[in-house]
Structures are given as structure tokens and as C-alpha cells.
Enzyme design. Structure first.
Site, PDB file in Angstrom:
ATOM      1  CB  SER A 174      58.862  -3.412 -25.812  1.00 38.38           C
ATOM      2  OG  SER A 174      58.310  -2.313 -25.118  1.00 38.38           O
ATOM      3  CB  CYS A 195      60.544  -3.153 -19.159  1.00 37.77           C
ATOM      4  SG  CYS A 195      58.910  -3.531 -19.846  1.00 37.77           S
ATOM      5  CB  CYS A 234      55.220   2.984 -17.540  1.00 36.11           C
ATOM      6  SG  CYS A 234      55.840   2.616 -19.207  1.00 36.11           S
TER       7      CYS A 234
END
Length: 252
Positions: free
Chosen positions: A8, A70, A177
Site C-alpha cells: 500500500s 507487506c 511490519c
């Protein structure tokens, strides 16, 4: 050889930078989704549709290997992408480095988004790979979003909040992350001296190269970097230049 990386936002930068370092000849296709970011809070079906559509687009643009650097995309959509594209297009996912951390640390914290921290996927990884270590999930509220904005004040605030909720006896922190390695200095500064950090960007890049090699053929390119923003040709957002991996990939 074209390798596509889908995220994203800026979470794809560390893995893409490692690919650039390890194989500077390979052409990279970076697919960010500013229109849909952040993915973490979105419904699972929405994320699946978004990631599968991006993967199809990457294939149509000539990508021979697709990487999901991701955790949200890997947790939610990896198997859907593999099923949609079939076995001819290798798809590499991202797994938090819980196993290597637990192998050398007695106590480990997994820093991740709130959605990943609460997911059955992460709980399963801890159960499978935590070994004898005590493993604690710590949700880093707003950190990935602050990284994408380049808001270093918000980064430091989010990191400080996560550090305050991390057990004092922790020996290792897994960066769960892919955005978090971009602000490594802030994380190191907030943790007690000697705490070890673990992230998966280099391992994902190495796995990608293995999958490239498995395809055979010359496997070379011109070292280009092409960027798509929510499906539109574009450039890395200016904020990427705040981070060394972004500058390596041509952000200015």
C-alpha cells in the site's frame, strides 16, 4: 527479468532496496496504492481484491516474479494471489522473523500493526516458531501511517508508545511490519541498549532471487525502476526520499 513488489505504501522499499543491492541488473516494478492505503484496517475481502488486482496488473506488465513485501497483504491475500496467477508466476510473501529471533532470544516482542497483532495468523506463527522464548505482540498504533507521511514527530511518538508497552526484560524485537525498518534509528533509540532487532527484508529479497533462478533463462534486465500508483504510471512519492532505500531506488 522483471520483479514486481506490491504494497500500500513505503513498506516495499526495504525489500526492493535489498533486491537492487543483490541484483542491480533486475528490473523492478513498484506498485503502491495511495488511493487505498492503509490496507491494515480494511475488510479482508477488500484487501484480497485489491492485492489480486495489483498482481494481475503486474503480470500483464511483464512481471515474472511477484513479491508481497507487506505483512497485511501476505496474511490476507498471498494464497489468493497464488491461486489466481497459477504456478507459472512465483509469488513470494513476507513472514515476520519470529523463528530466528526466538532461536537466539529468551524474550521477544513482535512489533506490528494492530490488525496483524490481533490476527490468528500471527498467533499461529508465535505458536509454531516461538520455541522456548516468551513472545509478546505489541501493536504499534499509527506507525506505518506516520512512515508513509514522513511525519517523524508522529513516528517518534508511536515508537515511544510501543516501547513503553514492551516488556522491560525483552531481548529481541521483531519488526513485523515492512514499514518499520525505514525508521530503525528511532526504534533503536527508544529501546534499551542491547536489544536485538530482526526484520525480514533481506531474507525476502534472497528468496525472491532463488525463485528467479528457479525459472531459468538469462534472468537479467536493465536495472530500471518503474512505479505505479494505484494502477497509474507515476513516480515514488517525494516522501520516499526521506529514507535511504527510497533514495537508492531513485526518489528525490
Amino acid at each position: 527479468m522483471i520483479v514486481a513488489l506490491i504494497d500500500s505504501g513505503f513498506g516495499l522499499l526495504p525489500t526492493a532496496a535489498w533486491l537492487r543491492k543483490l541484483r542491480p541488473d533486475v528490473d523492478l516494478l513498484l506498485q503502491l496504492d495511495p488511493d487505498g492505503a492503509p490496507w491494515g484496517p480494511k475488510p479482508q475481502d477488500w484487501v484480497v481484491d485489491r492485492v489480486v488486482a495489483a498482481a494481475r496488473s503486474a503480470r500483464d506488465l511483464g512481471a515474472e516474479v511477484i513479491v508481497l513485501p507487506c505483512n497485511t497483504a501476505s496474511v490476507t491475500a498471498l494464497e489468493h494471489v497464488r491461486a489466481d496467477l497459477g504456478s507459472q508466476v512465483p509469488v513470494v510473501g513476507t513472514v515476520p522473523a519470529i523463528k530466528p529471533a526466538a532461536a537466539v532470544c529468551r524474550s521477544v516482542a513482535v512489533w506490528a500493526t494492530a490488525a496483524t497483532t490481533a490476527s490468528p495468523y500471527q498467533a499461529d506463527l508465535i505458536a509454531r516458531f516461538g520455541g522456548q522464548a516468551t513472545v509478546t505482540g505489541v501493536a504499534c498504533h499509527g506507525l506505518a501511517e506516520a512512515v508513509d507521511r514522513g511525519d517523524m514527530t508522529a513516528v517518534r511518538e508511536s515508537v515511544a508508545d510501543a516501547a513503553a508497552r514492551t516488556p522491560a526484560d525483552i531481548e529481541g524485537v521483531v519488526l513485523g511490519c515492512t514499514h518499520y525498518p525505514l525508521v530503525l534509528d528511532s526504534i533503536v533509540a527508544a529501546l534499551p541498549e542491547g536489544v536485538r532487532l530482526f526484520d525480514s527484508a533481506q531474507a525476502v529479497a534472497a528468496q525472491t532471487i532463488r525463485r528467479m533462478n528457479d525459472l531459468g533463462g538469462p534472468g537479467s534486465g536493465n536495472g530500471t525502476v518503474n512505479v505505479y500508483l494505484s494502477g497509474r504510471p507515476g513516480e515514488l512519492p517525494p516522501g520516499a526520499a526521506a529514507y535511504e532505500p527510497g533514495r537508492l531506488l531513485g526518489a528525490d
